[in-house]
Design an enzyme around this catalytic site. Structure first.
Site, PDB file in Angstrom:
ATOM      1  CB  ALA A 179      -0.714  -0.347   1.453  1.00 31.99           C
ATOM      2  CE  LYS A 180       5.593   0.675  -3.616  1.00 29.02           C
ATOM      3  NZ  LYS A 180       4.693  -0.521  -3.995  1.00 29.02           N
ATOM      4  NE  ARG A 181      -2.614   3.066   2.459  1.00 27.99           N
ATOM      5  CZ  ARG A 181      -3.838   3.190   1.501  1.00 27.99           C
ATOM      6  NH1 ARG A 181      -3.245   4.080   0.380  1.00 27.99           N
ATOM      7  NH2 ARG A 181      -4.906   2.329   1.193  1.00 27.99           N
TER       8      ARG A 181
END
Length: 275
Positions: free
Chosen positions: A94-96
């Site tokens: 998700a590369k949050r």
């Protein structure tokens, strides 16, 4: 069992460093799914069941599901992995990374809503943007360091000051900071792309045995031997080598699941040859 313990056990139990990325693209599904209203779930489920014996982890990419309005399929897919393939950790790609209050909701999304065992995160807003993930010592935080895309050097290679007055590339500073200051619960991993074997070697020297998630093998052209020889730990592990398209779409026919299993098995054998 925490994420890191599950991952290490899986490395041994499956004799595998392979991670299958689950990036559904319905236009590439076999024709049998054309009239299936739940095609995203069914395709991904069949891939999971076919490849599970060959992998150390699965990595669903949230944007591929969300763009299709298939968040429910993602939830059910992760539940299926936990129920049918217990012990294989799920990394939610998700590369949050956002301000603290928003990051807390992103952490809840990953770990409560989707029940992922780990999540990818972007460190470029600073530590407070990933602190809610770091605080979950039982879950993994897989932090971008030196990514596999062509534009990675635009920012990640910029020279930044060292404490001794010299300079080093930003990605090395990120690696050092995470290993030294952020990994208090021992739940951090780094994303370091397969397309940069020299950088893999440099980051390994900085962070010791911290595990790497390594995208870029397969469709992006990363070399397996270069990845393993430059980035494995002394015990021949320390890597989660991710392949998505080369496994998912190994065949467009009715043998798609069998072909995916063969591709995952072949990648495992290639990696193990150099461990």
């Amino acid at each position: 069992m925490g994420f890191m313990q599950a991952l290490r056990q899986r490395w041994t139990a499956a004799d595998s460093l392979v991670c299958v990325g689950l990036d559904p693209e319905p236009s590439r599904f076999p024709a049998r799914f054309a009239d299936d209203p739940d095609a995203v779930f069914h395709f991904c489920r069949d891939i999971v069941d076919a490849t599970a014996e060959h992998v150390c982890a699965f990595k669903p990419q949230i944007a591929h599901f969300a763009a299709l309005g298939a968040e429910d399929a993602l939830q059910r897919l992760i539940a299926h992995i936990h129920e049918r393939h217990a012990g294989i950790p799920v990394i939610l790609d998700a590369k949050r990374g956002d301000i603290g209050s928003t990051a807390q909701h992103y952490a809840s999304e990953a770990f409560e809503r989707y029940r992922a065992d780990a999540v990818t995160a972007n460190p470029y807003l600073g530590r407070d943007s990933v602190q809610p993930f770091l605080d979950r010592g039982d879950r993994g935080v897989v932090i971008l360091c030196r990514t596999s895309n062509p534009g990675a050097s635009d920012l990640q290679d910029l020279p930044v000051a060292n404490d001794d007055g010299g300079t080093r590339p930003l990605y090395q500073r990120v690696a050092e900071m995470i290993a030294r200051d952020w990994n208090g619960h021992g739940n951090c991993m780094l994303v370091v792309g397969a397309t940069w074997p020299g950088q893999l070697r440099e980051v390994r020297a900085i962070v010791g045995d911290m595990p790497f998630l390594v995208p870029g093998v397969g469709a992006q052209g990363g070399d397996v031997q270069a990845v393993v020889s430059n980035a494995r730990t002394d015990d021949g592990s320390g890597l989660v080598v991710s392949s998505s398209r080369a496994v998912l779409y190994a065949s467009s026919g009715d043998d798609f699941a069998h072909a995916a299993a063969a591709a995952a098995r072949t990648l495992r054998e290639q990696i193990n040859r150099y461990r």
